[in-house]
Motif scaffolding. Structure first.
Motif, PDB file in Angstrom:
ATOM      1  N   LYS A 130       0.863  -1.183   0.000  1.00 15.89           N
ATOM      2  CA  LYS A 130       0.000   0.000   0.000  1.00 15.89           C
ATOM      3  C   LYS A 130       0.899   1.232   0.000  1.00 15.89           C
ATOM      4  CE  LYS A 130      -3.872   1.885   2.652  1.00 15.89           C
ATOM      5  NZ  LYS A 130      -4.762   1.586   3.786  1.00 15.89           N
ATOM      6  N   ARG A 131       0.835   1.992  -1.080  1.00 19.25           N
ATOM      7  CA  ARG A 131       1.718   3.167  -1.172  1.00 19.25           C
ATOM      8  C   ARG A 131       1.001   4.431  -0.693  1.00 19.25           C
ATOM      9  NH1 ARG A 131       3.682   0.370  -5.706  1.00 19.25           N
ATOM     10  NH2 ARG A 131       5.726  -0.477  -5.181  1.00 19.25           N
ATOM     11  N   ILE A 132      -0.238   4.601  -1.156  1.00 18.67           N
ATOM     12  CA  ILE A 132      -0.995   5.803  -0.785  1.00 18.67           C
ATOM     13  C   ILE A 132      -2.319   5.341  -0.177  1.00 18.67           C
ATOM     14  CG2 ILE A 132      -1.786   8.067  -1.600  1.00 18.67           C
ATOM     15  CD1 ILE A 132      -0.244   7.483  -4.225  1.00 18.67           C
ATOM     16  N   ALA A 133      -2.722   5.990   0.887  1.00 21.09           N
ATOM     17  CA  ALA A 133      -3.958   5.599   1.573  1.00 21.09           C
ATOM     18  C   ALA A 133      -5.170   5.768   0.653  1.00 21.09           C
ATOM     19  CB  ALA A 133      -4.132   6.449   2.826  1.00 21.09           C
ATOM     20  N   PHE A 134      -6.168   4.914   0.844  1.00 18.44           N
ATOM     21  CA  PHE A 134      -7.403   5.024   0.066  1.00 18.44           C
ATOM     22  C   PHE A 134      -8.567   4.571   0.936  1.00 18.44           C
ATOM     23  CE2 PHE A 134      -5.620   0.782  -0.761  1.00 18.44           C
ATOM     24  CZ  PHE A 134      -6.690  -0.040  -0.423  1.00 18.44           C
ATOM     25  N   LYS A 135      -9.762   4.871   0.477  1.00 17.54           N
ATOM     26  CA  LYS A 135     -10.961   4.459   1.222  1.00 17.54           C
ATOM     27  C   LYS A 135     -11.681   3.347   0.463  1.00 17.54           C
ATOM     28  CE  LYS A 135     -13.793   7.462   3.172  1.00 17.54           C
ATOM     29  NZ  LYS A 135     -14.553   8.717   3.441  1.00 17.54           N
ATOM     30  N   ALA A 136     -12.050   2.307   1.181  1.00 14.33           N
ATOM     31  CA  ALA A 136     -12.846   1.227   0.597  1.00 14.33           C
ATOM     32  C   ALA A 136     -13.628   0.569   1.731  1.00 14.33           C
ATOM     33  CB  ALA A 136     -11.950   0.206  -0.086  1.00 14.33           C
ATOM     34  N   ARG A 137     -14.788   0.007   1.414  1.00 10.61           N
ATOM     35  CA  ARG A 137     -15.588  -0.648   2.457  1.00 10.61           C
ATOM     36  C   ARG A 137     -14.901  -1.900   2.984  1.00 10.61           C
ATOM     37  NH1 ARG A 137     -20.980  -2.020  -0.047  1.00 10.61           N
ATOM     38  NH2 ARG A 137     -21.642  -2.609   2.039  1.00 10.61           N
ATOM     39  N   PHE A 138     -14.157  -2.560   2.097  1.00  9.02           N
ATOM     40  CA  PHE A 138     -13.418  -3.751   2.516  1.00  9.02           C
ATOM     41  C   PHE A 138     -12.093  -3.782   1.772  1.00  9.02           C
ATOM     42  CE2 PHE A 138     -12.006  -8.051   1.511  1.00  9.02           C
ATOM     43  CZ  PHE A 138     -11.993  -8.675   2.762  1.00  9.02           C
ATOM     44  N   ALA A 139     -10.999  -4.015   2.491  1.00  7.98           N
ATOM     45  CA  ALA A 139      -9.697  -4.145   1.827  1.00  7.98           C
ATOM     46  C   ALA A 139      -8.934  -5.299   2.451  1.00  7.98           C
ATOM     47  CB  ALA A 139      -8.904  -2.848   1.952  1.00  7.98           C
ATOM     48  N   ASP A 140      -8.332  -6.114   1.605  1.00  8.17           N
ATOM     49  CA  ASP A 140      -7.454  -7.184   2.065  1.00  8.17           C
ATOM     50  C   ASP A 140      -6.161  -7.070   1.267  1.00  8.17           C
ATOM     51  OD1 ASP A 140      -6.287  -9.419   3.106  1.00  8.17           O
ATOM     52  OD2 ASP A 140      -7.800 -10.860   2.406  1.00  8.17           O
ATOM     53  N   LEU A 141      -5.154  -6.473   1.898  1.00  9.78           N
ATOM     54  CA  LEU A 141      -3.869  -6.267   1.225  1.00  9.78           C
ATOM     55  C   LEU A 141      -2.832  -7.158   1.893  1.00  9.78           C
ATOM     56  CD1 LEU A 141      -3.796  -2.346   1.020  1.00  9.78           C
ATOM     57  CD2 LEU A 141      -4.813  -3.950  -0.586  1.00  9.78           C
ATOM     58  N   ARG A 142      -2.186  -8.000   1.110  1.00 11.81           N
ATOM     59  CA  ARG A 142      -1.181  -8.898   1.686  1.00 11.81           C
ATOM     60  C   ARG A 142       0.098  -8.814   0.858  1.00 11.81           C
ATOM     61  NH1 ARG A 142      -4.695 -14.419   2.909  1.00 11.81           N
ATOM     62  NH2 ARG A 142      -6.705 -13.401   3.272  1.00 11.81           N
ATOM     63  N   SER A 143       0.948  -7.852   1.217  1.00 13.81           N
ATOM     64  CA  SER A 143       2.142  -7.609   0.403  1.00 13.81           C
ATOM     65  C   SER A 143       3.205  -8.697   0.583  1.00 13.81           C
ATOM     66  CB  SER A 143       2.729  -6.231   0.701  1.00 13.81           C
ATOM     67  OG  SER A 143       3.010  -6.134   2.075  1.00 13.81           O
ATOM     68  N   ASN A 144       2.999  -9.588   1.571  1.00 18.99           N
ATOM     69  CA  ASN A 144       3.950 -10.707   1.713  1.00 18.99           C
ATOM     70  C   ASN A 144       3.565 -11.879   0.810  1.00 18.99           C
ATOM     71  OD1 ASN A 144       1.639 -11.002   3.325  1.00 18.99           O
ATOM     72  ND2 ASN A 144       2.618 -12.542   4.620  1.00 18.99           N
ATOM     73  N   TYR A 145       2.452 -11.731   0.072  1.00 21.35           N
ATOM     74  CA  TYR A 145       2.039 -12.777  -0.863  1.00 21.35           C
ATOM     75  C   TYR A 145       2.588 -12.459  -2.249  1.00 21.35           C
ATOM     76  CZ  TYR A 145      -1.329 -15.115   2.238  1.00 21.35           C
ATOM     77  OH  TYR A 145      -1.914 -15.839   3.247  1.00 21.35           O
ATOM     78  N   GLY A 146       2.903 -13.497  -3.021  1.00 23.70           N
ATOM     79  CA  GLY A 146       3.451 -13.292  -4.356  1.00 23.70           C
ATOM     80  C   GLY A 146       2.409 -12.991  -5.408  1.00 23.70           C
ATOM     81  N   ALA A 147       1.135 -13.316  -5.116  1.00 27.23           N
ATOM     82  CA  ALA A 147       0.085 -13.135  -6.119  1.00 27.23           C
ATOM     83  C   ALA A 147      -1.271 -12.916  -5.451  1.00 27.23           C
ATOM     84  CB  ALA A 147       0.012 -14.364  -7.033  1.00 27.23           C
ATOM     85  N   THR A 148      -2.104 -12.104  -6.090  1.00 32.11           N
ATOM     86  CA  THR A 148      -3.475 -11.898  -5.600  1.00 32.11           C
ATOM     87  C   THR A 148      -4.283 -13.181  -5.776  1.00 32.11           C
ATOM     88  OG1 THR A 148      -3.311  -9.554  -6.191  1.00 32.11           O
ATOM     89  CG2 THR A 148      -5.506 -10.391  -5.794  1.00 32.11           C
ATOM     90  N   SER A 149      -3.945 -13.965  -6.805  1.00 30.61           N
ATOM     91  CA  SER A 149      -4.628 -15.251  -7.036  1.00 30.61           C
ATOM     92  C   SER A 149      -4.503 -16.180  -5.833  1.00 30.61           C
ATOM     93  CB  SER A 149      -4.051 -15.935  -8.276  1.00 30.61           C
ATOM     94  OG  SER A 149      -4.367 -15.214  -9.442  1.00 30.61           O
ATOM     95  N   THR A 150      -3.413 -16.045  -5.094  1.00 28.38           N
ATOM     96  CA  THR A 150      -3.214 -16.865  -3.892  1.00 28.38           C
ATOM     97  C   THR A 150      -4.250 -16.511  -2.828  1.00 28.38           C
ATOM     98  OG1 THR A 150      -0.847 -17.079  -4.330  1.00 28.38           O
ATOM     99  CG2 THR A 150      -1.560 -17.455  -2.068  1.00 28.38           C
ATOM    100  N   ILE A 151      -4.497 -15.215  -2.661  1.00 24.07           N
ATOM    101  CA  ILE A 151      -5.494 -14.763  -1.675  1.00 24.07           C
ATOM    102  C   ILE A 151      -6.861 -15.335  -2.041  1.00 24.07           C
ATOM    103  CG2 ILE A 151      -6.563 -12.755  -0.552  1.00 24.07           C
ATOM    104  CD1 ILE A 151      -4.106 -11.083  -1.452  1.00 24.07           C
ATOM    105  N   PHE A 152      -7.214 -15.253  -3.322  1.00 25.36           N
ATOM    106  CA  PHE A 152      -8.523 -15.751  -3.755  1.00 25.36           C
ATOM    107  C   PHE A 152      -8.624 -17.274  -3.668  1.00 25.36           C
ATOM    108  CE2 PHE A 152      -9.167 -11.472  -5.397  1.00 25.36           C
ATOM    109  CZ  PHE A 152     -10.490 -11.268  -5.014  1.00 25.36           C
ATOM    110  N   THR A 153      -7.504 -17.962  -3.853  1.00 24.01           N
ATOM    111  CA  THR A 153      -7.514 -19.419  -3.689  1.00 24.01           C
ATOM    112  C   THR A 153      -7.812 -19.757  -2.227  1.00 24.01           C
ATOM    113  OG1 THR A 153      -5.899 -19.634  -5.476  1.00 24.01           O
ATOM    114  CG2 THR A 153      -6.199 -21.544  -4.060  1.00 24.01           C
ATOM    115  N   GLU A 154      -7.227 -18.991  -1.311  1.00 22.17           N
ATOM    116  CA  GLU A 154      -7.510 -19.197   0.118  1.00 22.17           C
ATOM    117  C   GLU A 154      -8.986 -18.927   0.429  1.00 22.17           C
ATOM    118  OE1 GLU A 154      -4.825 -17.199   2.771  1.00 22.17           O
ATOM    119  OE2 GLU A 154      -3.084 -18.345   2.056  1.00 22.17           O
ATOM    120  N   TYR A 155      -9.546 -17.896  -0.196  1.00 23.56           N
ATOM    121  CA  TYR A 155     -10.981 -17.611  -0.010  1.00 23.56           C
ATOM    122  C   TYR A 155     -11.831 -18.802  -0.459  1.00 23.56           C
ATOM    123  CZ  TYR A 155     -10.215 -12.484   0.558  1.00 23.56           C
ATOM    124  OH  TYR A 155      -9.856 -11.234   0.978  1.00 23.56           O
TER     125      TYR A 155
END
Length: 272
Positions: free
Chosen positions: A117-142
């Motif tokens: 996360k470089r610049i702050a933003f507003k969202a109703r839900f955010a899941d940021l995992r910069s220690n993960y190599g891919a966003t696809s990994t987060i969705f696979t966990e979901y």
């Protein structure tokens, strides 16, 4: 971890009402990780193409990514800022954050991303995992937390997303990426991935490559080739990769003319 993922899935599903349209917005030149993640989000929400289109302000340019959407039959629509919230459409961002875009996006419901996360933003839900190599990994966990077995098509897209974003699990990947990959790989269509990774070359460009190879120069471990006029830009990096296999070559520089542009691709063997 799983109870946390289960809670997140419940939260993601609670963000959107039954009749609401959702736009899943990707970066300007969507890559496999973004595309796989978007498909997974749609699956997770039990939505279809009509109510939940995948959109971008740009277009896909890389031949492998074009091959991916063609072979897996994925529709990605080009959209304008004006139509982003048309008819009260909700907004979900995957593999990208709101501040990436030049203009404000208005109300953002969901952001799932693996970039820092470089610049702050507003969202109703955010899941940021910069220690993960891919966003696809987060969705696979979901998907796993929700007890959903992905289809072959979805597993193929997610595997390819993880593979490309972590350079075959060599770059910036962690155990989560490995675990997601291991879960998806048996379900995915391996032959399809091979076809995506090797987009067909037009014959005339192949002939241009053949002519160029005969003019190859190698000096001090550097291979230099100019292709002249060609139709497809991706031929240039493909030839640059190929030149690294030439004996005694550590660096390759390949150039070509694509319409009115000079395109130059530089590669090295990675340890020089």
């Amino acid at each position: 971890l799983d109870t946390l993922n289960i809670k997140k899935v419940e939260r993601v599903r609670s963000l959107f009402g039954e009749g609401e349209k959702i736009h899943i917005l990707l970066q300007h030149d969507p890559d496999p990780d973004a595309i796989g993640s978007a498909l997974a989000l749609r699956e997770l929400l039990g939505r279809n193409r009509a109510t939940t289109p995948i959109v971008t302000f740009g277009t896909i340019t890389r031949p492998e990514n074009l091959a991916m959407v063609r072979l897996l039959d994925i529709q990605i629509e080009q959209i304008s800022y004006e139509d982003l919230h048309k008819d009260g459409a909700r907004l979900a961002l995957v593999d990208v954050q709101p501040r990436y875009f030049e203009k404000p996006l208005g109300r953002v419901d969901l952001v799932v991303d693996h970039h820092p996360k470089r610049i702050a933003f507003k969202a109703r839900f955010a899941d940021l995992r910069s220690n993960y190599g891919a966003t696809s990994t987060i969705f696979t966990e979901y998907l796993r937390a929700a007890g959903m077995e992905p289809s072959q098509r979805l597993a193929t897209a997610l595997v390819y997303g993880i593979k490309t974003d972590t350079l075959f699990l060599e770059r910036g990947s962690n155990l989560a990426d490995l675990s997601a990959f291991n879960f998806l790989y048996p379900i995915a269509n391996k032959a399809m991935i091979s076809r995506i990774e090797r987009p067909a070359l037009p014959r005339e460009d192949l002939e241009a490559m053949g002519r160029a190879l005969s003019r190859l120069q190698v000096e001090n471990g550097v291979a230099v080739i100019h292709l002249g006029e060609i139709n497809r830009e991706d031929v240039i990096p493909q030839l640059a990769e190929f030149c690294l296999q030439i004996e005694g070559v550590d660096w390759s520089v390949v150039s070509g003319l694509v319409k009115d542009r000079v395109v130059i691709s530089v590669r090295n063997v990675g340890y020089v």
